[in-house]
Design a protein around this motif. Structure first.
Motif, PDB file in Angstrom:
ATOM      1  N   SER A   1       0.839  -1.207   0.000  1.00  0.00           N
ATOM      2  CA  SER A   1       0.000   0.000   0.000  1.00  0.00           C
ATOM      3  C   SER A   1       0.871   1.253   0.000  1.00  0.00           C
ATOM      4  CB  SER A   1      -0.918   0.013   1.226  1.00  0.00           C
ATOM      5  OG  SER A   1      -1.747  -1.129   1.235  1.00  0.00           O
ATOM      6  N   ASN A   2       0.284   2.346  -0.488  1.00  0.00           N
ATOM      7  CA  ASN A   2       0.924   3.670  -0.450  1.00  0.00           C
ATOM      8  C   ASN A   2       2.304   3.684  -1.098  1.00  0.00           C
ATOM      9  OD1 ASN A   2      -1.300   4.725   1.057  1.00  0.00           O
ATOM     10  ND2 ASN A   2      -0.412   3.831   2.920  1.00  0.00           N
ATOM     11  N   VAL A   3       2.344   3.249  -2.361  1.00  0.00           N
ATOM     12  CA  VAL A   3       3.571   3.324  -3.140  1.00  0.00           C
ATOM     13  C   VAL A   3       3.284   4.122  -4.413  1.00  0.00           C
ATOM     14  CG1 VAL A   3       4.534   1.170  -2.257  1.00  0.00           C
ATOM     15  CG2 VAL A   3       3.057   1.129  -4.279  1.00  0.00           C
TER      16      VAL A   3
ATOM     17  N   ASN B   1       2.862   7.322 -12.105  1.00  0.00           N
ATOM     18  CA  ASN B   1       3.201   8.336 -11.114  1.00  0.00           C
ATOM     19  C   ASN B   1       2.073   8.610 -10.122  1.00  0.00           C
ATOM     20  OD1 ASN B   1       5.878   8.910 -12.054  1.00  0.00           O
ATOM     21  ND2 ASN B   1       4.941   9.979 -13.795  1.00  0.00           N
ATOM     22  N   LYS B   2       1.208   7.631  -9.927  1.00  0.00           N
ATOM     23  CA  LYS B   2       0.126   7.745  -8.957  1.00  0.00           C
ATOM     24  C   LYS B   2       0.520   7.038  -7.672  1.00  0.00           C
ATOM     25  CE  LYS B   2      -3.005   9.698 -11.681  1.00  0.00           C
ATOM     26  NZ  LYS B   2      -3.605  11.026 -11.418  1.00  0.00           N
ATOM     27  N   GLN B   3       0.098   7.664  -6.544  1.00  0.00           N
ATOM     28  CA  GLN B   3       0.268   6.953  -5.283  1.00  0.00           C
ATOM     29  C   GLN B   3      -0.861   5.939  -5.187  1.00  0.00           C
ATOM     30  OE1 GLN B   3       0.543   9.319  -1.746  1.00  0.00           O
ATOM     31  NE2 GLN B   3       1.300   7.617  -0.511  1.00  0.00           N
ATOM     32  N   THR B   4      -0.486   4.686  -5.142  1.00  0.00           N
ATOM     33  CA  THR B   4      -1.481   3.624  -5.258  1.00  0.00           C
ATOM     34  C   THR B   4      -0.993   2.410  -4.469  1.00  0.00           C
ATOM     35  OG1 THR B   4      -2.672   2.229  -6.850  1.00  0.00           O
ATOM     36  CG2 THR B   4      -0.417   2.808  -7.419  1.00  0.00           C
TER      37      THR B   4
ATOM     38  N   GLU C   1       2.434  -5.760  -9.745  1.00  0.00           N
ATOM     39  CA  GLU C   1       1.551  -5.100 -10.700  1.00  0.00           C
ATOM     40  C   GLU C   1       0.911  -3.879 -10.048  1.00  0.00           C
ATOM     41  OE1 GLU C   1      -1.522  -6.988 -13.629  1.00  0.00           O
ATOM     42  OE2 GLU C   1      -2.606  -6.488 -11.789  1.00  0.00           O
ATOM     43  N   CYS C   2       0.982  -2.753 -10.738  1.00  0.00           N
ATOM     44  CA  CYS C   2       0.348  -1.530 -10.254  1.00  0.00           C
ATOM     45  C   CYS C   2      -1.174  -1.698 -10.321  1.00  0.00           C
ATOM     46  CB  CYS C   2       0.785  -0.339 -11.102  1.00  0.00           C
ATOM     47  SG  CYS C   2      -0.098   1.198 -10.709  1.00  0.00           S
TER      48      CYS C   2
END
Length: 202
Positions: free
Chosen positions: A17-19, A25-28, A56-57
């Motif tokens: 979480s929170n990467v 370039n999204k915090q996801t 995987e994002c």
């Protein structure tokens, strides 16, 4: 045909979480899977070849190998608790160890029995011998025992491999005219010198 190669099995799935994804370039968050690679022989795992980590994002669905990601994500991933290499990846190695242990035990037991056979020969014992020609092998069968004398019939044939002896150990290959007598101590010396290298007894 020998079937061998490498394969992998899934060891663990999880989520970071929170990467920040380097692609969108999204915090996801990122979903990851840990795969254990192994070598196999006839589809049986023999030994492990390490682990592969795929992430995987969750936003853009771009996939990465762990080493492709920034160090901050790598460090966060390493803080996760990961399972070790499963025991099943060592199954083939365990089978091989057990097989070699059994072969070692069987050979030791054979030698133990042969030590008895050579001291107390019986009619019908078959001696595996280094043949009359260097590099060739044959057999001799005990046909009679009188006091301290042993009479054997030598096989008519020789082979160039020890494994081929079973193919010539046939009753038809022992002719009475090939009978010779030995003193017991002579037979024992031939065994000690490994001219007789194996003894079969039914």
């Amino acid at each position: 045909m020998i079937f061998y190669g490498t394969n992998a099995s899934r060891l663990k799935d999880g989520r970071l979480s929170n990467v920040t994804c380097p692609n969108c370039n999204k915090q996801t968050s990122m979903t990851y899977s840990v795969f254990g690679k192994y070598a196999y022989l006839y589809w049986i795992p023999v030994f492990p070849l390490g682990k592969t980590n795929v992430l995987e994002c969750d936003n853009c669905k771009r996939t990465y190998k762990l080493k492709e990601l920034p160090s901050q994500i790598q460090q966060k991933f390493e803080l996760e608790k990961h399972r070790g290499i499963p025991l099943k990846h060592f199954a083939g190695s365990a089978i091989l160890v057990a097989l070699f242990a059994w072969i070692f035990y069987a050979n030791a037991k054979d030698k133990e029995n042969e030590a008895i056979y050579i001291k107390s020969p019986q009619v019908g014992d078959v001696y595996h011998t280094s043949g009359s020609n260097s590099g060739f092998y044959s057999t001799a069968k005990v046909t009679a025992i009188e006091a301290d004398s042993i009479f054997v019939i030598f096989n008519d044939y020789e082979v160039d491999k020890k494994s081929g002896i079973k193919d010539i150990d046939k009753s038809s290959n022992y002719k009475i005219e090939n009978t010779e007598g030995f003193k017991l101590e002579e037979i024992q010396k031939l065994y000690a010198d490994e001219v007789i290298f194996k003894i079969d007894r039914d």
